[in-house]
Design a protein around this motif. Structure first.
Motif, PDB file in Angstrom:
ATOM      1  N   TRP A   1      -9.677  59.725   6.270  1.00 32.28           N
ATOM      2  CA  TRP A   1      -8.531  59.480   5.649  1.00 32.28           C
ATOM      3  C   TRP A   1      -7.855  57.886   5.232  1.00 32.28           C
ATOM      4  O   TRP A   1      -8.003  57.067   4.486  1.00 32.28           O
ATOM      5  CB  TRP A   1      -7.229  59.939   5.963  1.00 32.28           C
ATOM      6  CG  TRP A   1      -6.726  59.125   6.966  1.00 32.28           C
ATOM      7  CD1 TRP A   1      -6.818  60.103   8.527  1.00 32.28           C
ATOM      8  CD2 TRP A   1      -5.648  58.467   7.621  1.00 32.28           C
ATOM      9  NE1 TRP A   1      -6.537  59.394   9.814  1.00 32.28           N
ATOM     10  CE2 TRP A   1      -5.540  58.053   9.110  1.00 32.28           C
ATOM     11  CE3 TRP A   1      -4.671  57.694   7.215  1.00 32.28           C
ATOM     12  CZ2 TRP A   1      -4.941  57.134   9.183  1.00 32.28           C
ATOM     13  CZ3 TRP A   1      -4.158  56.689   7.228  1.00 32.28           C
ATOM     14  CH2 TRP A   1      -4.432  56.468   8.851  1.00 32.28           C
ATOM     15  N   ALA A   2      -8.384  57.108   6.269  1.00 33.50           N
ATOM     16  CA  ALA A   2      -8.149  55.304   6.054  1.00 33.50           C
ATOM     17  C   ALA A   2      -8.984  54.749   5.000  1.00 33.50           C
ATOM     18  O   ALA A   2      -8.974  53.936   4.621  1.00 33.50           O
ATOM     19  CB  ALA A   2      -7.991  54.824   7.453  1.00 33.50           C
ATOM     20  N   LYS A   3     -10.201  55.212   4.937  1.00 37.13           N
ATOM     21  CA  LYS A   3     -11.480  54.685   4.318  1.00 37.13           C
ATOM     22  C   LYS A   3     -10.849  55.200   3.054  1.00 37.13           C
ATOM     23  O   LYS A   3     -10.929  54.620   1.682  1.00 37.13           O
ATOM     24  CB  LYS A   3     -12.596  55.236   4.318  1.00 37.13           C
ATOM     25  CG  LYS A   3     -13.437  54.220   5.525  1.00 37.13           C
ATOM     26  CD  LYS A   3     -15.075  54.931   5.757  1.00 37.13           C
ATOM     27  CE  LYS A   3     -15.684  54.441   4.989  1.00 37.13           C
ATOM     28  NZ  LYS A   3     -17.365  54.770   5.493  1.00 37.13           N
ATOM     29  N   ALA A   4     -10.171  56.418   2.429  1.00 35.76           N
ATOM     30  CA  ALA A   4      -9.851  57.015   1.446  1.00 35.76           C
ATOM     31  C   ALA A   4      -8.889  56.090   1.042  1.00 35.76           C
ATOM     32  O   ALA A   4      -8.801  56.196  -0.490  1.00 35.76           O
ATOM     33  CB  ALA A   4      -9.847  58.778   1.267  1.00 35.76           C
ATOM     34  N   ARG A   5      -7.545  56.038   1.569  1.00 34.45           N
ATOM     35  CA  ARG A   5      -7.015  55.518   1.412  1.00 34.45           C
ATOM     36  C   ARG A   5      -7.502  53.728   0.603  1.00 34.45           C
ATOM     37  O   ARG A   5      -6.775  53.417   0.018  1.00 34.45           O
ATOM     38  CB  ARG A   5      -5.399  54.970   2.658  1.00 34.45           C
ATOM     39  CG  ARG A   5      -5.007  54.275   1.971  1.00 34.45           C
ATOM     40  CD  ARG A   5      -3.713  53.954   3.396  1.00 34.45           C
ATOM     41  NE  ARG A   5      -2.585  53.184   2.892  1.00 34.45           N
ATOM     42  CZ  ARG A   5      -2.592  51.765   3.757  1.00 34.45           C
ATOM     43  NH1 ARG A   5      -3.313  51.208   3.489  1.00 34.45           N
ATOM     44  NH2 ARG A   5      -1.374  51.607   2.911  1.00 34.45           N
ATOM     45  N   GLU A   6      -7.880  53.156   1.919  1.00 41.16           N
ATOM     46  CA  GLU A   6      -8.285  51.557   0.735  1.00 41.16           C
ATOM     47  C   GLU A   6      -9.214  52.208  -0.151  1.00 41.16           C
ATOM     48  O   GLU A   6      -8.453  51.035  -1.281  1.00 41.16           O
ATOM     49  CB  GLU A   6      -9.290  51.474   2.297  1.00 41.16           C
ATOM     50  CG  GLU A   6      -9.607  49.592   1.633  1.00 41.16           C
ATOM     51  CD  GLU A   6     -11.737  49.429   0.580  1.00 41.16           C
ATOM     52  OE1 GLU A   6     -11.143  48.840   0.414  1.00 41.16           O
ATOM     53  OE2 GLU A   6     -11.666  50.637   0.738  1.00 41.16           O
ATOM     54  N   LEU A   7     -10.064  52.763  -0.350  1.00 38.41           N
ATOM     55  CA  LEU A   7     -10.769  52.741  -1.615  1.00 38.41           C
ATOM     56  C   LEU A   7      -9.470  53.188  -3.049  1.00 38.41           C
ATOM     57  O   LEU A   7      -9.693  52.641  -4.567  1.00 38.41           O
ATOM     58  CB  LEU A   7     -11.580  53.747  -1.908  1.00 38.41           C
ATOM     59  CG  LEU A   7     -12.538  53.818  -2.946  1.00 38.41           C
ATOM     60  CD1 LEU A   7     -13.259  52.687  -3.285  1.00 38.41           C
ATOM     61  CD2 LEU A   7     -13.953  55.653  -2.849  1.00 38.41           C
ATOM     62  N   ARG A   8      -9.125  54.063  -2.853  1.00 33.20           N
ATOM     63  CA  ARG A   8      -7.572  54.528  -3.558  1.00 33.20           C
ATOM     64  C   ARG A   8      -6.870  53.290  -3.745  1.00 33.20           C
ATOM     65  O   ARG A   8      -6.003  52.054  -5.369  1.00 33.20           O
ATOM     66  CB  ARG A   8      -6.759  55.138  -3.404  1.00 33.20           C
ATOM     67  CG  ARG A   8      -5.399  56.208  -4.161  1.00 33.20           C
ATOM     68  CD  ARG A   8      -5.639  56.350  -5.027  1.00 33.20           C
ATOM     69  NE  ARG A   8      -4.983  56.939  -6.119  1.00 33.20           N
ATOM     70  CZ  ARG A   8      -4.685  57.694  -7.287  1.00 33.20           C
ATOM     71  NH1 ARG A   8      -6.258  57.302  -7.761  1.00 33.20           N
ATOM     72  NH2 ARG A   8      -4.366  57.368  -8.224  1.00 33.20           N
ATOM     73  N   LEU A   9      -6.221  52.832  -3.021  1.00 33.34           N
ATOM     74  CA  LEU A   9      -5.598  51.325  -3.011  1.00 33.34           C
ATOM     75  C   LEU A   9      -6.613  49.992  -3.927  1.00 33.34           C
ATOM     76  O   LEU A   9      -6.071  49.372  -4.680  1.00 33.34           O
ATOM     77  CB  LEU A   9      -5.043  50.649  -1.592  1.00 33.34           C
ATOM     78  CG  LEU A   9      -4.150  51.391  -0.948  1.00 33.34           C
ATOM     79  CD1 LEU A   9      -3.392  50.629   0.098  1.00 33.34           C
ATOM     80  CD2 LEU A   9      -3.300  51.941  -1.673  1.00 33.34           C
ATOM     81  N   ALA A  10      -7.598  50.266  -3.756  1.00 34.26           N
ATOM     82  CA  ALA A  10      -8.361  48.857  -4.315  1.00 34.26           C
ATOM     83  C   ALA A  10      -8.744  49.653  -6.047  1.00 34.26           C
ATOM     84  O   ALA A  10      -8.919  48.569  -6.444  1.00 34.26           O
ATOM     85  CB  ALA A  10     -10.032  48.649  -4.204  1.00 34.26           C
ATOM     86  N   ALA A  11      -8.797  50.695  -6.055  1.00 37.40           N
ATOM     87  CA  ALA A  11      -8.662  51.314  -7.872  1.00 37.40           C
ATOM     88  C   ALA A  11      -7.405  51.469  -8.278  1.00 37.40           C
ATOM     89  O   ALA A  11      -7.382  50.843  -9.276  1.00 37.40           O
ATOM     90  CB  ALA A  11      -8.419  52.892  -7.127  1.00 37.40           C
ATOM     91  N   LEU A  12      -6.244  50.731  -7.340  1.00 41.38           N
ATOM     92  CA  LEU A  12      -4.810  50.737  -8.238  1.00 41.38           C
ATOM     93  C   LEU A  12      -4.754  49.328  -8.249  1.00 41.38           C
ATOM     94  O   LEU A  12      -3.842  49.016  -9.030  1.00 41.38           O
ATOM     95  CB  LEU A  12      -3.872  51.206  -7.538  1.00 41.38           C
ATOM     96  CG  LEU A  12      -3.861  53.075  -7.565  1.00 41.38           C
ATOM     97  CD1 LEU A  12      -2.978  53.160  -6.390  1.00 41.38           C
ATOM     98  CD2 LEU A  12      -3.470  53.591  -8.643  1.00 41.38           C
ATOM     99  N   GLN A  13      -5.930  48.715  -8.156  1.00 38.44           N
ATOM    100  CA  GLN A  13      -5.822  47.122  -8.152  1.00 38.44           C
ATOM    101  C   GLN A  13      -6.163  46.724  -8.883  1.00 38.44           C
ATOM    102  O   GLN A  13      -6.843  45.658  -9.695  1.00 38.44           O
ATOM    103  CB  GLN A  13      -5.781  46.506  -6.838  1.00 38.44           C
ATOM    104  CG  GLN A  13      -4.831  46.256  -5.759  1.00 38.44           C
ATOM    105  CD  GLN A  13      -4.968  45.247  -4.780  1.00 38.44           C
ATOM    106  OE1 GLN A  13      -6.179  45.439  -3.723  1.00 38.44           O
ATOM    107  NE2 GLN A  13      -3.607  44.632  -4.148  1.00 38.44           N
ATOM    108  N   ASP A  14      -6.959  47.585  -9.249  1.00 40.14           N
ATOM    109  CA  ASP A  14      -7.833  47.163 -10.381  1.00 40.14           C
ATOM    110  C   ASP A  14      -7.388  46.884 -12.423  1.00 40.14           C
ATOM    111  O   ASP A  14      -6.271  47.067 -12.730  1.00 40.14           O
ATOM    112  CB  ASP A  14      -9.199  48.590 -11.431  1.00 40.14           C
ATOM    113  CG  ASP A  14      -9.649  48.355 -12.067  1.00 40.14           C
ATOM    114  OD1 ASP A  14     -10.195  48.720 -13.377  1.00 40.14           O
ATOM    115  OD2 ASP A  14     -11.207  48.136 -11.914  1.00 40.14           O
ATOM    116  N   PRO A  15      -8.120  46.371 -12.994  1.00 41.07           N
ATOM    117  CA  PRO A  15      -6.840  45.303 -13.888  1.00 41.07           C
ATOM    118  C   PRO A  15      -7.282  46.640 -15.702  1.00 41.07           C
ATOM    119  O   PRO A  15      -5.911  46.495 -15.486  1.00 41.07           O
ATOM    120  CB  PRO A  15      -8.031  44.574 -14.640  1.00 41.07           C
ATOM    121  CG  PRO A  15      -8.795  43.786 -13.498  1.00 41.07           C
ATOM    122  CD  PRO A  15      -8.689  44.862 -12.258  1.00 41.07           C
ATOM    123  N   LEU A  16      -7.581  47.611 -14.885  1.00 41.24           N
ATOM    124  CA  LEU A  16      -7.365  48.401 -16.314  1.00 41.24           C
ATOM    125  C   LEU A  16      -6.505  49.950 -15.696  1.00 41.24           C
ATOM    126  O   LEU A  16      -5.949  50.994 -16.238  1.00 41.24           O
ATOM    127  CB  LEU A  16      -8.739  49.394 -16.589  1.00 41.24           C
ATOM    128  CG  LEU A  16      -9.256  48.169 -17.263  1.00 41.24           C
ATOM    129  CD1 LEU A  16     -10.857  48.763 -17.891  1.00 41.24           C
ATOM    130  CD2 LEU A  16      -8.149  48.036 -18.551  1.00 41.24           C
TER     131      LEU A  16
END
Length: 183
Positions: free
Chosen positions: A13-28
């Motif tokens: 879950w911690a890796k899933a959280r980190e990847l989701r947060l990275a996605a939500l910081q994408d310019p799009l």
């Protein structure tokens, strides 16, 4: 780079959280996801644990990750299982048994590596292998302003439907449902 495409495990879950947060910081992110970074980062660990456990169970939702040889995750794609008469999560209600591609993200450094294509190949294979329900189509919805996503989806064999859907919260913007029927 070689990636292993596999379902997420509940304990990750911690890796899933980190990847989701990275996605939500994408310019799009503002046109690609129906969630804001500020809301996601404020969620408690229990939310991420439950979300990841549900995706790991692979019944109503499944999350695939692209794992690099060093164990880092460079991409993800989730599928929602949708049946006629069930609650609408995104877009129009399902008229047939289907899966719905959501939360597609590949880190910038992995773009162009073929990872997104492999995530889609795995998602389609998983969808067609379901026995209950037996999926008749795989669909996704994307914002008309996301040309990068549109190119990926067309490359994966998806074609636009004739009936666009409004984006929740922004009636001026449009998304388009894209479908690929069972071969």
């Amino acid at each position: 780079m070689d990636y292993v495409i596999r379902p997420v495990r509940a304990e990750e879950w911690a890796k899933a959280r980190e990847l989701r947060l990275a996605a939500l910081q994408d310019p799009l992110a503002s046109i690609a996801f129906l969630e804001k970074y500020e809301d996601a980062v404020a969620r408690p660990d229990s939310f991420w644990q439950e979300r990841t456990a549900s995706a790991a169970a692979g019944r109503e939702v499944v999350q695939f990750v692209g794992e690099a040889p060093d164990g880092s995750w460079h991409g993800t794609l989730s599928l929602l299982v949708e049946r006629p008469g069930t609650e609408v999560r995104v877009g129009k209600p399902a008229s047939v048994e289907q899966t719905h591609v959501v939360a597609v993200f590949v880190r910038p450094e992995a773009r162009g590596s073929g990872l997104a294509d492999e995530l889609f190949r795995t998602a389609l294979e998983w969808s067609w292998a379901l026995e209950s329900p037996q999926v008749e189509r795989v669909r996704l919805i994307f914002h008309a302003g996301n040309a990068r996503a549109e190119a990926l989806y067309r490359r994966a064999g998806f074609v636009p439907s004739a009936d666009p859907s409004p984006i929740p919260g922004d009636e001026m913007a449009r998304e388009y449902e894209v479908r690929r029927a069972r071969a």
